[in-house]
Design an enzyme around this catalytic site. Structure first.
Site, mmCIF file in Angstrom:
data_model
loop_
_atom_site.group_PDB
_atom_site.id
_atom_site.type_symbol
_atom_site.label_atom_id
_atom_site.label_comp_id
_atom_site.label_asym_id
_atom_site.label_seq_id
_atom_site.Cartn_x
_atom_site.Cartn_y
_atom_site.Cartn_z
ATOM 1 C CG HIS A 517 -1.694 1.217 1.477
ATOM 2 N ND1 HIS A 517 -3.043 1.325 1.219
ATOM 3 C CD2 HIS A 517 -1.322 2.433 1.980
ATOM 4 C CE1 HIS A 517 -3.456 2.528 1.540
ATOM 5 N NE2 HIS A 517 -2.429 3.222 2.021
ATOM 6 C CD GLU A 518 1.780 3.507 3.724
ATOM 7 O OE1 GLU A 518 1.953 4.577 3.090
ATOM 8 O OE2 GLU A 518 0.813 3.325 4.475
ATOM 9 C CG HIS A 521 0.132 6.046 -0.684
ATOM 10 N ND1 HIS A 521 -1.026 6.604 -1.183
ATOM 11 C CD2 HIS A 521 -0.209 5.476 0.501
ATOM 12 C CE1 HIS A 521 -2.017 6.390 -0.344
ATOM 13 N NE2 HIS A 521 -1.548 5.706 0.687
ATOM 14 C CD GLU A 578 -4.669 6.675 1.941
ATOM 15 O OE1 GLU A 578 -4.390 5.480 2.162
ATOM 16 O OE2 GLU A 578 -3.865 7.597 2.124
ATOM 17 C CG ASP A 582 -6.680 0.171 0.529
ATOM 18 O OD1 ASP A 582 -5.638 0.268 1.197
ATOM 19 O OD2 ASP A 582 -7.792 0.538 0.955
#
Length: 680
Positions: A517-518, A521, A578, A582
């Protein structure tokens, strides 16, 4: 104001025992934490119809929201363990000590906590800690006087219609610069001042009543000050950017010289405002030039008495929860109950622990990391991160919508990712913060002034990439595009995110998906606009960017079609970053798990579930939770994260891997191939 974008998610701590110096009988192995608790399942529900209810239905039934909370789920449970057990133990151990030297971190922690739980002294002092500031505001006669007071108050984290902050220059990320941005709305987001539905109208009505009540307690002389303040903030909100617009880093980057700022908003004494903070800037990044002009015109046309009332409210509202019980109760009724749906406050000891953590989090974090996150744990997380990096590179190579030239730049950015794990390598010196055991408000002011001074001290200097945006005990993680880094505090490396006793599928659905997830980003709608060095710079071909925008727009529209309460839909554009992260995180983790089986026999089912199914159960377990309606309404208006339920049921229909694992066809949890969005 938030200068460096820190997109958040969560992870916790791995405990490793110290070696013994004498021979002892083998220690009894601690009981395993269940990898996935089968009692959470609601087997009456088809997983292809509502996977959240299937995976978490009984958990939600058996774990109602405590009266002190606005929501209750995996993050809340772990945060409670970190703050209300571990940090509490650290603080209460320090409080028992005597003769702590002034300026030491232990003295500061002890005396801050004592000042919060000393309700007798707080009651005696009433609103008197704010009296000198009320007098200063009441003495204002001109707009120039007001600008100076606004500058002084900003040192204590009280911004009025705009605010300043220092952060890495988005177009020269190795150096710090000064940023300006909109501010000053009690309700936080302009939609609260514009929506006409009954729930939002009630919020505004309750705000007026709360301001009137707090103003009366503070002996404000005005009649119906709440309506006056709401009217002023409603006018101000009209000029402000919506939260979706605030997500555009290119449009919101307008580097100017300080003289232009004065020209755009000539009614405001910018020299007085900056001098009050010890600033002498020559350049500044402006967020929205039109807002500066419109807000300046509003200020010029507003009676000075209204501006003074508004400023007194900003001060009172900021500190109301730290004053005597009548102020605290009125403040909680609005911000705790009306806005978040909480039924009752936490007990004073627990609030004292959390307040100490909020204002002295890094000194506490040093002790937390020492006790709960040994250096050896970093290596395990580093290996996980590198596994995700490898898979991300493979996914880039397989993209059909991206050209080779852009893929090359994407690989460069991916290779440049750095990471921080656990806690800072160096700790700041907080010894100059003056903390006393009987002056709670002044203690908070002292910590906020220290933070403000520390932030402004960076102006014009190289960016210190060792700085952390979260404390070690925080149950969260983030990506910072200006440093091109991912950061994982110690607070989140625990079950259900990571469980050393669990099989790989559960861990990959948890911690590895969080890491993915990070990473994603860095390539979402915002992060993708920064290059490998953290600079706001286009590295895409025009056609590749068009392809990317088409995919992300489709994904945003999909989420915008999800209604969470009558009349309240998810804002797909606000939550796009976000939601994209995900989807990317799940994809990366799934294929990292699949790669790990190469050359080996695939794991056998556990509890009747295949490794593919357990992977998705692992993710669902991370997001199980209940939430109050008030909190849910607030979240969809202000929060860039979709509600927890929709972080399960939202991305899964777009993953063919999910449909295959659960044998879903023509159902709510399985979209047609043409409807699925595959980005990374």
């Amino acid at each position: 104001m938030n200068i460096n974008k820190a997109v958040m998610l969560a992870l916790p701590a791995i405990l490793v025992g110290a070696a013994a110096f004498v021979q002892r009988p083998p220690a009894k192995k601690p009981a395993k934490v269940p990898a996935f608790d089968l009692t959470s399942l609601d087997r009456s529900v088809d997983p292809c119809t509502d996977f959240d209810q299937f995976a978490n239905g009984n958990w939600k039934k058996n774990n109602p929201i405590p009266g002190t909370e606005s929501g209750w789920g995996a993050f809340n449970v772990l945060d409670k363990e970190n703050k209300e057990v571990r940090v509490k133990g650290i603080i209460l151990n320090i409080v028992q000590k005597s003769n702590l030297a002034k300026g030491t971190e232990e003295q500061q922690i002890s005396d801050f906590y004592r000042s919060f739980v000393d309700t007798v002294t707080i009651a005696k002092r009433g609103v008197s800690p704010l009296a000198p500031w009320f007098d200063k505001i009441n003495a204002v006669q001109t707009l120039a006087d007001w600008a100076k007071v606004c500058g002084e108050l900003q040192q204590y984290n009280i911004s009025t219609i705009w605010g300043f902050g220092v952060g890495a220059d988005a177009k020269n990320s190795k150096w710090n610069t000064l940023y300006e941005g909109q501010d000053g709305l009690t309700l936080g987001e302009k939609s609260y001042y514009e929506r006409t539905d009954s729930a939002t109208v009630k919020v505004r009505r309750e705000l007026v009543a709360t301001i009137n009540q707090l103003a009366s307690l503070a002996a404000f002389p005005e009649t119906n000050p709440g309506q006056t303040i709401l009217d002023f903030e409603t006018k101000l909100a009209k000029f402000q950017l919506a939260n979706v617009e605030l997500r555009d880093p290119v449009k919101n980057y307008n580097k100017s010289n300080f003289a232009e700022l004065k020209t755009l908003a000539p009614s405001f004494d910018w020299d007085g405002f900056t001098a009050a903070q010890g600033l002498t800037p020559d350049t500044i990044v402006l967020q929205n030039k039109q807002y500066l002009q419109q807000a300046d015109a509003l200020v010029k046309s507003t009676p000075i008495e209204t501006l003074k009332l508004y400023t007194r409210w900003q001060l009172l509202g900021h500190y109301a929860s730290l004053l005597s019980k009548p102020f605290d109760d009125a403040n909680f009724h609005f911000f705790g109950t009306v806005m978040a749906g909480r039924k009752e406050q936490k007990d004073r000891v627990t609030r004292g622990i959390r307040a100490t953590d909020a204002y002295l989090g890094m000194p506490l974090g040093k002790l937390f990391a020492k006790q709960y996150f040994p250096e050896s744990s970093k290596q395990k997380v580093s290996e996980m991160i590198e596994n995700v990096r490898t898979v991300f590179g493979q996914r880039i190579d397989q993209l059909s919508w991206m050209s080779d030239s852009t893929k090359k730049m994407a690989h460069t950015k991916l290779a440049s990712f750095t990471y921080k794990i656990g806690y800072p390598d160096k700790w700041k010196d907080y010894s100059t913060i003056d903390i006393n055991p009987a002056t709670l408000v002044e203690n908070v002011m002292a910590t906020e002034k220290w933070r403000h001074k520390d932030n402004l001290s960076k102006l014009g200097k190289p960016v210190d990439k060792t700085d952390w945006g979260m404390t070690p005990q925080t149950v969260n993680a983030y990506y910072n595009p200006l440093n091109n880094e991912v950061v994982f505090p110690a607070g989140i490396l625990q079950p259900p995110f990571f469980n050393p006793d669990a099989d790989d599928a559960i861990n990959y659905g948890g911690i590895i998906a969080v890491i993915g997830h990070e990473f994603t980003h860095g390539f979402d709608d915002e992060g993708s606009q920064y290059d490998a060095d953290g600079n706001l710079k286009n590295w895409w071909t025009a056609s590749d960017r068009a392809n990317f925008d088409k995919l992300t727009s489709k994904y945003a529209d999909y989420f915008s079609g999800i209604e969470v309460l009558p009349g309240f839909n998810i804002n797909g554009k606000l939550t796009l970053g976000e939601n994209t992260a995900d989807l990317g995180g799940l994809t990366l983790a799934y294929y990292a798990l699949k790669n790990s089986f190469k050359g080996k026999a695939e794991p056998k089912p556990i509890d009747g579930f295949t490794w593919q199914q357990r992977f998705f159960l692992g993710w669902a377990q991370v997001w199980h939770g209940n939430q109050t309606e008030a909190s849910l309404r607030n979240q969809v208006q202000t929060n860039p994260h979709a509600p927890a339920r929709n972080r399960i049921n939202g991305p899964f229909p777009h993953l063919k891997e999910f449909a295959d694992a659960w044998h879903c066809k023509n159902s709510k949890m399985a979209l047609a191939d043409t409807a699925r969005v595959v980005i990374w």
